[in-house]
Design a protein around this motif. Structure first.
Motif, PDB file in Angstrom:
ATOM      1  N   UNK A  17     -10.543  -1.624 -60.174  1.00 26.75           N
ATOM      2  CA  UNK A  17     -10.413  -2.530 -59.028  1.00 26.75           C
ATOM      3  C   UNK A  17     -11.400  -2.291 -57.905  1.00 26.75           C
ATOM      4  N   UNK A  29     -15.334  -3.045 -56.345  1.00 29.98           N
ATOM      5  CA  UNK A  29     -16.598  -3.772 -56.431  1.00 29.98           C
ATOM      6  C   UNK A  29     -17.573  -3.156 -55.436  1.00 29.98           C
ATOM      7  N   UNK A  77     -18.108  -1.218 -50.295  1.00 29.29           N
ATOM      8  CA  UNK A  77     -17.242  -1.063 -51.473  1.00 29.29           C
ATOM      9  C   UNK A  77     -15.894  -1.697 -51.169  1.00 29.29           C
ATOM     10  N   UNK A  78     -15.513  -2.622 -52.014  1.00 32.30           N
ATOM     11  CA  UNK A  78     -14.192  -3.238 -51.889  1.00 32.30           C
ATOM     12  C   UNK A  78     -13.283  -2.592 -52.938  1.00 32.30           C
ATOM     13  N   UNK A  79     -12.291  -1.830 -52.451  1.00 32.62           N
ATOM     14  CA  UNK A  79     -11.347  -1.163 -53.342  1.00 32.62           C
ATOM     15  C   UNK A  79     -10.017  -1.914 -53.258  1.00 32.62           C
ATOM     16  N   UNK A  80      -9.771  -2.774 -54.215  1.00 34.50           N
ATOM     17  CA  UNK A  80      -8.563  -3.618 -54.147  1.00 34.50           C
ATOM     18  C   UNK A  80      -7.299  -2.835 -54.511  1.00 34.50           C
ATOM     19  N   UNK A  81      -7.451  -1.701 -55.216  1.00 29.97           N
ATOM     20  CA  UNK A  81      -6.262  -0.894 -55.554  1.00 29.97           C
ATOM     21  C   UNK A  81      -5.758  -0.135 -54.334  1.00 29.97           C
ATOM     22  N   UNK A 100     -11.981  -1.407 -47.477  1.00 31.10           N
ATOM     23  CA  UNK A 100     -13.413  -1.718 -47.550  1.00 31.10           C
ATOM     24  C   UNK A 100     -14.154  -0.540 -46.929  1.00 31.10           C
TER      25      UNK A 100
END
Lengths: 142, 158
Positions: free
Chosen positions: A128, A130, B35-39, B43
């Motif tokens: 997860x 990016x 960095x986009x950490x969706x978990x 950011x």
């Protein structure tokens, strides 16, 4: 007697030839299959659906190049869309087995936060994350 | 004449609309990476980071912004700024080595080589707590005995 012998010899010869043909056919199969797998497949104006950890991702591009069983290359204007984000870019490589996609070209991403513009990205879908590269502008919508 | 006046008014309203929209725009800018950490719902921005929200504009070498999901939207709740931190809030400028802003209480805490600069004064210390809603600033020095509490004028008059 001589006629019978000739007939017998002819039959044996025909059976031998048929057997030889069978052998040639059998041994020709493998190399042909190998060549077919190694061949890259190109499809224009392509769109498809990929199932990964983040769910269903719709992918599309002007041209799809299948490199091998696990790797595809989205040539020209391309996109990846799922419930989390919409990535619009160019020349995107996707490793289906590792669930990684990346590009070194300008990219725009729309998510629930806003609109992000970057000079490239690497999407590690399996955890997860990016990574966006270069100068980044992320405009947050109210 | 009337038409000219109407068109002038129209353009004035249009300008005001765009100006107000440009002013309230929130954004994050980074010179190197993001960095986009969706978990972990965060950011992380690196390299000449600039962050702007409806309250202030901040500059730093690195930023970690944590968010929550609310009504199908993502909202920043905690902003952490690292190294060469500069925060501009109205006519004041806060500087420090590290800053953390919490959206819930609208408080900015800065630590390490802190300074607070306004048109009339410059104060320095080791820790600054800027309470935006209550217009209150608390500046601590490394020596706990010296503490400056500043209540800004508009709040002091209340």
């Amino acid at each position: 007697m001589i006629n019978n012998l000739t007939k017998r010899t002819r039959n044996i010869f025909i059976i031998f030839i048929l057997g030889l043909q069978c052998l040639i056919y059998f041994f020709n199969q493998k190399p042909l299959t190998d060549n077919y797998i190694q061949k890259s497949i190109t499809v224009e104006n392509f769109s498809s659906i990929v199932l990964s950890k983040s769910g269903i991702t719709k992918i599309g591009s002007e041209k799809l190049n299948k490199i091998d069983e696990n790797n595809i290359y989205l040539e020209g204007k391309s996109y990846l869309e799922n419930k989390e984000y919409k990535i619009y870019g160019k020349n995107i490589s996707i490793d289906l087995s590792k669930e990684i996609s990346n590009s070194d070209e300008y990219v725009e991403v729309i998510n629930r936060m806003g609109l992000l513009k970057a000079q490239g990205f690497k999407n590690l879908d399996y955890n997860g994350k990016i990574f966006f590269k270069g100068e980044i502008e992320f405009v947050i919508e109210k | 004449m009337n038409l000219s006046l109407k068109s002038k008014l129209f353009f004035l309203i249009l300008n005001l609309f765009f100006f107000s929209n440009a002013n309230c725009e929130s954004y994050v800018k980074a010179g190197e990476s993001l960095i986009w950490d969706s978990e972990n719902k965060s950011y992380t921005a690196n390299g000449e980071v600039e962050f702007k929200n409806e309250k202030f504009i901040a500059f730093a070498d690195k930023m970690i912004a944590k968010y929550i999901e609310e009504n199908n939207d993502e909202i920043f709740t905690i902003i952490e700024l690292f190294d060469n931190v500069v925060i501009e809030f109205k006519q004041e400028t806060f500087k420090g080595d590290y800053a953390i802003y919490t959206r819930d209480d609208n408080i900015i805490r800065l630590t390490g080589n802190v300074s607070i600069e306004s048109p009339t004064r410059i104060l320095t210390g080791n820790e600054l707590i800027a309470d935006i809603d209550n217009n209150k600033r608390i500046l601590n020095s490394a020596n706990e005995e010296s503490l400056v509490e500043v209540l800004l004028e508009n709040n002091a008059n209340d």
